[in-house]
Design an enzyme around this catalytic site. Sequence first.
Site, PDB file in Angstrom:
ATOM      1  N   TYR A 143       1.315  -1.411   0.100  1.00  0.00           N
ATOM      2  CA  TYR A 143      -0.098   0.191   0.351  1.00  0.00           C
ATOM      3  C   TYR A 143       1.239   1.011   0.052  1.00  0.00           C
ATOM      4  CZ  TYR A 143      -3.783  -2.558   1.124  1.00  0.00           C
ATOM      5  OH  TYR A 143      -4.633  -3.534   0.795  1.00  0.00           O
ATOM      6  N   ASP A 223      -3.337 -18.104   3.960  1.00  0.00           N
ATOM      7  CA  ASP A 223      -4.947 -19.012   2.819  1.00  0.00           C
ATOM      8  C   ASP A 223      -5.053 -19.590   3.960  1.00  0.00           C
ATOM      9  OD1 ASP A 223      -2.226 -20.884   3.470  1.00  0.00           O
ATOM     10  OD2 ASP A 223      -1.942 -20.863   0.854  1.00  0.00           O
TER      11      ASP A 223
END
Length: 499
Positions: A143, A223
């Site tokens: 970001y 995940d």
Amino acid sequence: MATAPAFAPVDAPVAPRTAHTVAVAAGDGIGPEIMDATLAVLREAGAGLDVVPVEVGERVYRRGVSSGIDREAWDAITGTGVLLKGPITTPQGKGYKSVNVTLRKTLGLFANVRPCVALHPHVRTKHPEMDVVIVRENEEDTYAGIEHRQTDEVVQCLKLVTRPGCERIVRYAFEHARANGRKKVSCFTKDNIMKLTDGLFHRVFDEVAAEYPDLRSEHLIVDIGTARLADDPGRFDVIVTPNLYGDILSDVAAQIAGSVGLAGSANVGNGCALFEAIHGSAPDIAGQGIANPSGLLMSAVMMLVHLGRTEQAARVHNAWLRTLEEGIHTADIHDPATSRRRVGTRDFAAAVIARLGRVPETRPAVAYAAAPRLDAVLAPPAAARRALKQFVGIDVFLHWDEANRDPRALGAALEPLSGPEFALKMITNRGVKVYPEGLPQTFCTDHWRCRFVLRDGQRATGAPLRLLTRLAEHGHDVVKTENLYRFDGEPGYSMGQGE
Ligand code: NAD
């Protein structure tokens, strides 16, 4: 028809000691409606706030301010250190900056906190037991927005992770857990692949966890962690994770809690904090008086805790739970099976106000102890010893699209240019080793990472520059370089896949 008058005063509000000044931006779309409702509840709960209204968003963009925030608003926000904000409609068209991103970055709001709580049976959810807080790092990771196009086919985004950034967010998660009587902090990263960046986050997590022996801690690969969260959220308590995973995870968590329209969030920094609902400006229902103010109200509760007004925070939270429990619901969560009355924004607020001082009957009442201790989070860590840093080579990235992209041809062209200082250790394409001894099946783009390692006895000074000059003189298009260092003898770079 509403049975209680909108925003009727309530007996015996909890008296604040002194008023606290907060900046309040109503926002766009449904923002002004839900902000009016929220402020009415706060007022009647005796929150003791002096409100400084500020304008950010659509109307400011229209005045030509590309950030959507003008000088006056900045002064009020930094002056009060606290902003309660309604949703902002993201402007279309180039040149505009997102108000939310600008506020987070400019004010250094490093922690994004989202409680995701199921309100079963009053709000439909597949996971009645869910009660999870997501603590997302808010400033780093991909970001930083540092992206480059390097060749015809390849673009890159830089993922930056810092030790101070990791320490602050991980400590914040543990302090949040401790302050809220939670038992466990789980860390999600992908450090099996990103061993340096996510590896640092994980390592710092393990170090900081040792400082909080009263709390359990665990690490999961993001995940499998996300899959477990979606399947069995009851096993989680507080989750701390880097920016990108946190962005995705916090929406997943809010969705499976069934509370996207009901959830609040806090963005906390050193000296400033911003509180807002997680939903957007809902232009499709703006102005109709039917929006649910709950997300903003729960953000305001987080703000009261931040300001130390824990008693008033619990008073509002419990009245809100009681209202939902009694089946008084806005249209977005109305369900004939569990709702008793469908109300609009103002009547919902009035119903909460009428229940101030009451607690829910079907679930435990909420009590707040204190906000996380920011001094503990922000205390500068003991000065780290500087590592012994040793230059051992250089990765040179080339834009090369010749000889049918045969890596052997590139290797043969580079070998004679590597000496005397360096040896060509390997060439990779998209991280996979293709020279020496690559496989013909590996797909190759026009972007090649060529690893040159310093030969024994060669001096580092000036060597990279001489190598780059030789490459340029032979027509090679160097698009970037990365120096390879060892820190206290440990490689500060990843190996190529297959190296
Ligand atoms: P949205 O959250 O505004 O709306 C999605 C759906 O949920 C709509 O059907 C809407 O009517 C409904 N909804 C949202 N909040 C509600 C509430 N409080 N009560 C009842 N129903 C509600 O998402 P969107 O439509 O994708 O975005 C609209 C605008 O908001 C966009 O410009 C977007 O960029 C912006 N946005 C802002 C923020 C923020 O300021 N923090 C966050 C998300 C989106």
